[in-house]
Design a protein around this motif. Structure first.
Motif, mmCIF file in Angstrom:
data_model
loop_
_atom_site.group_PDB
_atom_site.id
_atom_site.type_symbol
_atom_site.label_atom_id
_atom_site.label_comp_id
_atom_site.label_asym_id
_atom_site.label_seq_id
_atom_site.Cartn_x
_atom_site.Cartn_y
_atom_site.Cartn_z
ATOM 1 N N GLU A 113 0.842 -1.198 0.000
ATOM 2 C CA GLU A 113 0.000 0.000 0.000
ATOM 3 C C GLU A 113 0.875 1.245 0.000
ATOM 4 N N ARG A 114 0.450 2.231 -0.761
ATOM 5 C CA ARG A 114 1.144 3.500 -0.862
ATOM 6 C C ARG A 114 0.162 4.631 -0.604
ATOM 7 N N ARG A 117 -2.919 6.025 -3.021
ATOM 8 C CA ARG A 117 -3.340 4.972 -3.953
ATOM 9 C C ARG A 117 -4.590 4.282 -3.425
ATOM 10 N N SER A 122 -3.052 -0.411 -5.630
ATOM 11 C CA SER A 122 -2.032 -1.191 -4.917
ATOM 12 C C SER A 122 -2.042 -2.635 -5.373
#
Length: 446
Positions: A113-114, A117, A122
Motif C-alpha cells: 500500500e502507498r 493509492r 495497490s
C-alpha cells in the motif's frame, strides 16, 4: 651554448600505439584506483542498503483419480484430474480471484500500500510485478507429469510464504465453490427436465383417461339408444300383432256364430252332428291347420276380451325383458366410476419408472464438496534461505570491474587531451621530447 627552435608539429597518424596507451594509462593508476574504489564503495552501499527481495514458489499437480471418483460416478458432472488442474490454474490466473484474495487478506499486503493509492491500484502493482504463474504445456496437459508453478517475488517485510500458500488455498476453495454451484445448477436443471417429463406423462395420462371415459360414455349412450329403439320397435310390433289378432278373432267369431259353433270342435265332429250320429268317440289326424272359428264363439270372445283389456304386450316377448336388463346395466358404467375414483393416479403412469428412479437418485445425491480434492499440492511455499536480490558478490565484482573500466576510460581521456594540447599548441621549449615510434625513447638537444 643553447639553441632554441620551434619543433614542427607531428603529423597525425592513423596507427594507434597500444603500448604507449597502456603506458600512459598505467601512469595514472592512482586515478584508476580512486575511481574503481569509489564505484566499489557505491556498489557496496547499494548491495547492503537496498531492500532484499525474496522468491518463493509452489507446485501443483493433478489429483489422484480416486479423489474425484465420487464426482465422476454421479453421472452428472465429469471432471478428469487434468481438467481439474487446468481449472485451478485458471482460477489462480483470474484477476477476480486475485483481487478477491487481496481484499480478503489486506493485512498480508500492507507493504504494497502507498499513500494516495486506492486498493485497486495497490493490487495492480502487486499483480503485475510480484506474482507469476507457469501453466502446463498444452501438449502435456493430460499427462501425469503436468504441473502448475506459482512464483512470487516480494521485498523483505512481506510474508510471501503465507501469501502464496493462502492464495493457493483460496483459489482451490473458490474453484470448489464454483464447482459446487455448477453441480447444483446442473442437478436443478436435470430435476426440472425430469419434472417436465413427468408432467407431460401425467398430462398424457389425463388426456387418455378422459378420452377413455368419453369413449365408454359414448359407447354406452349409443348402446342405450339402440336398445330403446329396438324396444320401441318390438312394442309397436306386438301392438300390431295384437290388433291383427283381434281382427282375426272378430272374423272367426262371426263365422262361428253363423255356423252355430259355441264350443271348440273339429271339422269331423261338426259333420257328425249334422248327420245326427250317436255318441261315437273318434280320433282325428289332420296335418292341416284348423280354422280359427272351430274354437267356438265362447273361446273366441273370451280371447278377444282378454286382448282388448291388455295394457301391455311386453310379457309376450322375451327379448323385451332382455332389453330391460341391458338398459338397467347401462344406467351406471362401473369402469367409468373406477377411473373417476382413482386417488394416486401416478401409479398408473406408463414409462415413468426410470424417470422416478432418476429423480430419487438426484434428490439423494450427496457429494461432500468441501472434502473434494481438485489438485495435489506437490510443493508448498517454504521460507527462502537467502534473497534473490541483491546478489552482493555479483554486485561487488561488477562494481570493481566497472570501476576499473571507468577509471581506465577517464585516464585515457585525460591522455588524449594532453596529447592534443601538446600537438597543436606550438609551445617554445628548451628541451623537446620527441617520442620515436621505432626507438621509443626521448631525445634532448641542447
Amino acid at each position: 651554448m643553447s639553441s632554441s627552435f620551434r619543433a614542427p608539429p607531428v603529423p597525425p597518424s592513423d596507427e594507434i600505439d597500444i603500448f604507449a596507451l597502456s603506458h600512459a594509462i598505467w601512469r595514472q593508476k592512482k586515478l584508476i584506483a580512486v575511481v574503481a574504489g569509489s564505484v566499489v564503495l557505491a556498489a557496496t552501499a547499494y548491495a547492503f542498503l537496498v531492500t532484499p527481495e525474496y522468491q518463493v514458489s509452489s507446485v501443483l499437480r493433478p489429483a489422484a483419480i480416486n479423489e474425484l471418483d465420487a464426482l465422476n460416478r454421479s453421472e452428472v458432472y465429469r471432471l478428469p484430474p487434468s481438467e481439474a488442474l487446468i481449472k485451478v490454474g485458471a482460477s489462480l490466473e483470474s484477476y477476480d480471484t486475485r483481487l478477491g484474495f487481496f481484499r480478503a487478506n489486506q493485512k498480508l499486503f500492507k507493504e504494497f500500500e502507498r499513500p494516495g493509492r486506492t486498493l485497486e491500484q495497490s493490487f495492480e502493482e502487486f499483480n503485475r510485478n510480484s506474482i507469476n504463474l507457469v501453466l502446463p504445456d498444452p501438449k502435456k496437459a493430460d499427462s501425469i507429469s503436468a504441473n502448475i508453478k506459482l512464483e512470487m517475488n516480494y521485498p523483505q517485510g512481506v510474508d510471501g510464504v503465507a501469501i502464496v500458500n493462502n492464495f493457493i488455498e483460496y483459489a482451490i476453495a473458490s474453484e470448489r465453490e464454483q464447482l459446487a454451484a455448477d453441480l447444483n445448477v446442473i442437478v436443478k436443471n436435470r430435476l426440472n427436465e425430469l419434472k417436465g417429463k413427468l408432467d407431460a406423462a401425467r398430462s398424457n395420462y389425463d388426456t387418455e383417461k378422459e378420452a377413455k371415459i368419453a369413449s365408454l360414455s359414448e359407447s354406452d349412450s349409443l348402446r342405450r339408444a339402440q336398445l330403446q329403439d329396438e324396444l320401441k320397435a318390438l312394442r309397436s310390433q306386438l301392438k300390431t300383432q295384437r290388433v291383427d289378432r283381434i281382427a282375426q278373432l272378430n272374423e272367426a267369431i262371426s263365422i262361428a256364430k253363423s255356423l252355430g259353433i259355441r264350443k271348440p270342435t273339429t271339422p269331423s265332429s261338426l259333420g257328425d252332428n249334422e248327420r245326427g250320429s250317436g255318441s261315437v268317440m273318434r280320433t282325428e289326424v289332420n296335418n292341416q291347420q284348423i280354422p280359427l272359428y272351430f274354437m267356438g264363439v265362447e273361446a273366441l270372445e273370451a280371447e278377444r276380451a282378454a286382448l282388448t283389456q291388455r295394457k301391455t304386450d311386453d310379457f309376450t316377448e322375451g327379448r323385451i325383458a332382455q332389453i330391460a336388463k341391458e338398459l338397467q346395466l347401462l344406467q351406471s358404467n362401473r369402469e367409468i366410476e373406477i377411473l373417476k375414483r382413482r386417488e394416486n393416479e401416478d401409479l398408473f403412469l406408463s414409462g415413468v419408472q426410470p424417470l422416478r428412479a432418476e429423480v430419487s437418485r438426484l434428490l439423494n445425491l450427496s457429494i461432500d464438496m468441501s472434502r473434494l480434492k481438485l489438485v495435489t499440492i506437490d510443493k508448498l511455499a517454504l521460507e527462502p534461505l537467502s534473497p534473490i536480490k541483491p546478489k552482493k558478490m555479483l554486485i561487488l565484482v561488477s562494481g570493481l570491474i566497472f570501476g576499473i573500466i571507468l577509471g581506465a576510460l577517464i585516464a585515457l581521456f585525460r591522455h588524449v587531451i594532453v596529447l592534443r594540447r601538446e600537438g597543436f599548441g606550438g609551445t617554445d621549449v628548451t628541451s623537446t621530447t620527441i617520442l620515436m615510434s621505432d626507438q621509443r625513447k626521448p631525445i634532448t638537444t641542447n
